[in-house]
Design an enzyme around this catalytic site. Structure first.
Site, PDB file in Angstrom:
ATOM      1  N   GLU A  23       0.840  -1.208   0.000  1.00  6.75           N
ATOM      2  CA  GLU A  23       0.000   0.000   0.000  1.00  6.75           C
ATOM      3  C   GLU A  23       0.868   1.249   0.000  1.00  6.75           C
ATOM      4  OE1 GLU A  23      -1.629   1.410   3.818  1.00  6.75           O
ATOM      5  OE2 GLU A  23      -1.185  -0.602   4.567  1.00  6.75           O
ATOM      6  N   LYS A 157      -5.434  -3.025  14.178  1.00  9.10           N
ATOM      7  CA  LYS A 157      -4.890  -2.036  15.100  1.00  9.10           C
ATOM      8  C   LYS A 157      -5.545  -2.200  16.472  1.00  9.10           C
ATOM      9  CE  LYS A 157      -3.789   1.165  11.387  1.00  9.10           C
ATOM     10  NZ  LYS A 157      -4.243   0.317  10.273  1.00  9.10           N
TER      11      LYS A 157
END
Length: 302
Positions: A23, A157
């Site tokens: 990414e 996360k």
């Protein structure tokens, strides 16, 4: 909207050589300047050292590029007008000839569309805390439910609702494998506290799962490879827990909501840990890039 592959990536995809998608949001929005460009190059070099070709994905003047050149990578790392692009933003950004950095969701979709089967990132998005009231859930989840790609990550996360995210992944039919672990990693920390149903011991075993999923042809969904940091490389769990609790309290006091919550909490982690969380973040993506390359190489041999 066009998708342009670099000559190296196009040739590799054509002949079945191992390729790893990367990414660009981590470069443009996730890491501080000027370190972001150096680390982006280091990520690509890690992929090469482990037997695969890196294909960093981004948008340059409205064109989606799979395999950014060093000049294009520098452009996305240094300009102030680079837009963060999820799947829903791609067409509008292309029409406006924008420069953009792709998220986990959009990188996955683009990579799969051009025939790349492995993607390395840091941590996934997921279900946010109090999502039962806000309905706040990352586009990563629904994209992976309909995109056949293996994503190597360190879990989601830890500022998110990890348990709810795992429940949603199960509902959406997204497979989750623990790499040499039966516990789901917590991004900054090795163990989030949640068990996994399946674990694998080698890149070859992961490639076998990918092949079996493809051969069955029953469900075109992603496969998450949860790759925890070694215990001695994680953020100190006590420091993590204190920092998270303080960050959540600050977010509530300041009435920060929606898409602003995650960057606010990550910024708090960086300042409260005096940069230790950033060091861990870099170790995570390099750790995942190495494994992703090994998986891609194993899949190519099959």
């Amino acid at each position: 909207m066009s998708i342009r592959l670099s000559e190296e990536v196009a040739a590799a995809v054509e002949d079945g050589s191992p390729v790893v998608a990367l990414e660009s949001t981590i470069v443009s929005h996730g890491l501080p300047r000027p370190d972001n460009l150096r680390i982006a190059r280091e990520i690509e070099e890690t992929v090469r050292k482990n037997g695969a070709i890196p294909a960093t994905i981004g948008m340059v003047e409205g064109d989606l590029v799979v395999g950014l050149s060093d000049d294009e990578l520098t452009r996305l790392a240094t300009r102030d007008d680079v837009v963060k692009l999820s799947v829903r933003d791609l067409a509008t950004a292309a029409a406006k000839k924008a420069d953009g950095a792709t998220t986990v969701a959009s990188t996955s979709a683009i990579a799969a569309a051009v025939g790349i089967g492995v993607f390395a990132t840091g941590g996934l998005g997921g279900v946010h805390r109090e999502a039962n009231q806000t309905f706040d859930e990352s586009a990563d989840l629904i994209t992976l439910a309909q995109t056949p790609i293996a994503v190597v990550c360190a879990g989601v996360k830890s500022i998110l609702d990890v348990g709810a995210t795992l429940e949603r992944l199960e509902t959406l039919g997204v497979g989750v494998l623990g790499y040499r672990t039966s516990r789901f990693p917590g991004f900054f920390i090795t163990d989030s506290g949640f068990d996994l149903g399946w674990s694998v011991e080698s890149p070859e075993e992961i490639a076998s799962v990918m092949k079996a999923q493809n051969d069955q042809g029953l469900h075109e969904a992603g496969l998450i490879v949860a790759n925890p940091l070694p215990v001695d490389e994680q953020l100190d769990p006590d420091l993590h827990d204190r920092t998270l609790a303080d960050g959540l309290r600050l977010v509530a006091e300041r009435k920060i909501t929606g898409k602003d919550v995650t960057p606010a909490l990550l910024a708090h982690f960086h300042s409260a840990t005096e940069g230790k969380s950033l060091e861990v973040n870099v170790r995570i993506i390099l750790h995942n890039a190495a494994l992703a390359a090994q998986i891609a190489a194993a899949a190519s041999r099959m």
